[in-house]
Design a protein around this motif. Sequence first.
Motif, PDB file in Angstrom:
ATOM      1  N   UNK A 225       1.873   9.461  -5.862  1.00  0.00           N
ATOM      2  CA  UNK A 225       2.390  10.803  -5.628  1.00  0.00           C
ATOM      3  C   UNK A 225       3.320  11.236  -6.760  1.00  0.00           C
ATOM      4  N   UNK A 226       4.151  10.309  -7.227  1.00  0.00           N
ATOM      5  CA  UNK A 226       5.060  10.641  -8.323  1.00  0.00           C
ATOM      6  C   UNK A 226       4.282  10.980  -9.587  1.00  0.00           C
TER       7      UNK A 226
ATOM      8  N   UNK B 142       0.823  -1.205   0.000  1.00  0.00           N
ATOM      9  CA  UNK B 142       0.000   0.000   0.000  1.00  0.00           C
ATOM     10  C   UNK B 142       0.860   1.259   0.000  1.00  0.00           C
ATOM     11  N   UNK B 143       1.964   1.233   0.730  1.00  0.00           N
ATOM     12  CA  UNK B 143       2.844   2.401   0.777  1.00  0.00           C
ATOM     13  C   UNK B 143       3.552   2.622  -0.552  1.00  0.00           C
ATOM     14  N   UNK B 144       3.959   1.533  -1.193  1.00  0.00           N
ATOM     15  CA  UNK B 144       4.590   1.672  -2.504  1.00  0.00           C
ATOM     16  C   UNK B 144       3.610   2.234  -3.529  1.00  0.00           C
TER      17      UNK B 144
ATOM     18  N   UNK C 161       1.255  12.250  -9.737  1.00  0.00           N
ATOM     19  CA  UNK C 161       0.645  13.562  -9.533  1.00  0.00           C
ATOM     20  C   UNK C 161       1.674  14.666  -9.780  1.00  0.00           C
ATOM     21  N   UNK C 162       2.901  14.474  -9.280  1.00  0.00           N
ATOM     22  CA  UNK C 162       3.955  15.475  -9.495  1.00  0.00           C
ATOM     23  C   UNK C 162       4.269  15.624 -10.981  1.00  0.00           C
ATOM     24  N   UNK C 163       4.337  14.501 -11.709  1.00  0.00           N
ATOM     25  CA  UNK C 163       4.636  14.569 -13.135  1.00  0.00           C
ATOM     26  C   UNK C 163       3.515  15.268 -13.908  1.00  0.00           C
ATOM     27  N   UNK C 164       2.265  15.006 -13.526  1.00  0.00           N
ATOM     28  CA  UNK C 164       1.142  15.681 -14.184  1.00  0.00           C
ATOM     29  C   UNK C 164       1.191  17.188 -13.944  1.00  0.00           C
ATOM     30  N   UNK C 165       1.523  17.590 -12.722  1.00  0.00           N
ATOM     31  CA  UNK C 165       1.644  19.017 -12.434  1.00  0.00           C
ATOM     32  C   UNK C 165       2.749  19.652 -13.249  1.00  0.00           C
ATOM     33  N   UNK C 166       3.883  18.952 -13.349  1.00  0.00           N
ATOM     34  CA  UNK C 166       4.990  19.473 -14.138  1.00  0.00           C
ATOM     35  C   UNK C 166       4.604  19.572 -15.612  1.00  0.00           C
ATOM     36  N   UNK C 167       3.870  18.580 -16.098  1.00  0.00           N
ATOM     37  CA  UNK C 167       3.437  18.601 -17.494  1.00  0.00           C
ATOM     38  C   UNK C 167       2.520  19.790 -17.766  1.00  0.00           C
ATOM     39  N   UNK C 168       1.584  20.037 -16.856  1.00  0.00           N
ATOM     40  CA  UNK C 168       0.685  21.179 -17.032  1.00  0.00           C
ATOM     41  C   UNK C 168       1.452  22.499 -16.987  1.00  0.00           C
ATOM     42  N   UNK C 169       2.476  22.556 -16.133  1.00  0.00           N
ATOM     43  CA  UNK C 169       3.289  23.773 -16.051  1.00  0.00           C
ATOM     44  C   UNK C 169       4.034  24.012 -17.354  1.00  0.00           C
TER      45      UNK C 169
END
Length: 474
Positions: free
Chosen positions: A25-26, A17-19, A28-36
């Motif tokens: 989370x990774x 579950x933690x993995x 989500x971070x990549x999607x945010x970077x892509x939108x930026x």
Amino acid sequence: MFQPQPRFVCMAQLCGAQRFQRAAQHIVYMCRLCRLVMSQSKYRHPIEFNFLESISNQPCSGSDKDLVFDLNHFKLKEVMRKPPQLRTEEEVHLLLNMLSSVAMFRLYSSTLQLLLAKVVRCQRSERRRVVIKKGQEGQSFYFVFSGLLAVTKDQDGSSAFVDKEPILIKKGMSFGDVALIKGLLRNATVVCMEETELMVIDKEDFFANNMDVELRKEFQYRFNFFRSLPLMSSWSSPLIEQMADHSKTEYFRYGRMVVKDTNDMSNVMFIVKGQCDVLRVVDLTTCNAYQRLLKLHAAALATNGKDALSRLRHGEQGKSEAETQQSKKLQRVPQNISDLPRAACFLIDSLHRSATFGLNEYLMPQKQRDSRRFTLVSRSVEILRLERTRFDERADSTALKKLEALQKTYPSDEELCKVFLQHSRWKCYKGSVVCDLLQPQLDLLTSKEKQVQGAARRGPHPGQAGPPTHTQGH
């Protein structure tokens, strides 16, 4: 004293579950970077990716209906119903963003893109709907926003649903330009293979925005390519123009299937840029060399493999060193014939710029031609397709003489099978050498690990002092 926890934890130390949470989370971070990055991009067109479409040529059902800009949205449809002079600047930019997802549209200059966004209109067509009919006067020019169309010679387009390898017009491509540029009648019929959404530019707006100038550049690109081919160096310019008129540029991303079965090809393919691989899947069980290997493998297992393997599995005592090594080697060999590979895929040929496919056996008699099935896979390739009958009509004696140098045959399945067996023997040999070298070290590590685990289960020795304890005096 408080010990700070490490910020980064090894993934192996986390539970399932933690993995999963860390991986989410990774993403989500990549999607945010892509939108930026997209927000700072010059074109700012929506990113489209579909896994099912990335592994097959046919787009999955409904994949084009969930784009960032949905054509069913009332605002966009309302904008495209308006006359060009009544569209606001905001509405034009909205259409510009939508059209920027079309590959051919992005090839034009930013000024011309803006002008086209002012005059474009939407047209939705059902499956089997004829968009262009052969012999009619051209009135419009089209971009394919979604869906799939085919080019045929008949009037109603019915042959497109019978032909195994029709000339397709896919999402992102354009068509209908030749008749408008040269003022000719339509030389082919275009029919929808599925529900299709088209971006239409009418004839009046086509010339008002100098669209013919840009499309002449694309025609000149095809003309220059055909003219550069040594095979067609003896052809006159009018013949080359006809070749450029009846061909279409297609681009395939890396790993996409260009042709599934070459037996169904009725076209000649020219490589403009990039590389295309010719693959052949061989059924090894039909090859004589592989059948002999299966018989030898079954005989070896029947004579000396089963007894040694049985003693190893049941842990019988009194085995010699030679028997132990033989049993370990047998463990690395498939014990059932069904575990052996039944088919193998071979890279037969790689086609580069100016290469052709479909002419390599052109001069051979029909009975001597290779009837096996080959598959063409893209490695970021740009191609031009031309109907074989059009090449037959224009091929002169000089071109036929040059074709002699292009004639070639591919290795037979028996030859491919022998190559496969040679590679397999070398692979098995390397694996055996590595296992023989590493096995003593693995056995040593395993024995030490067992000793440590056994000592931990037995606990400390009675005469051994336990860990020191600290007491606080009063």
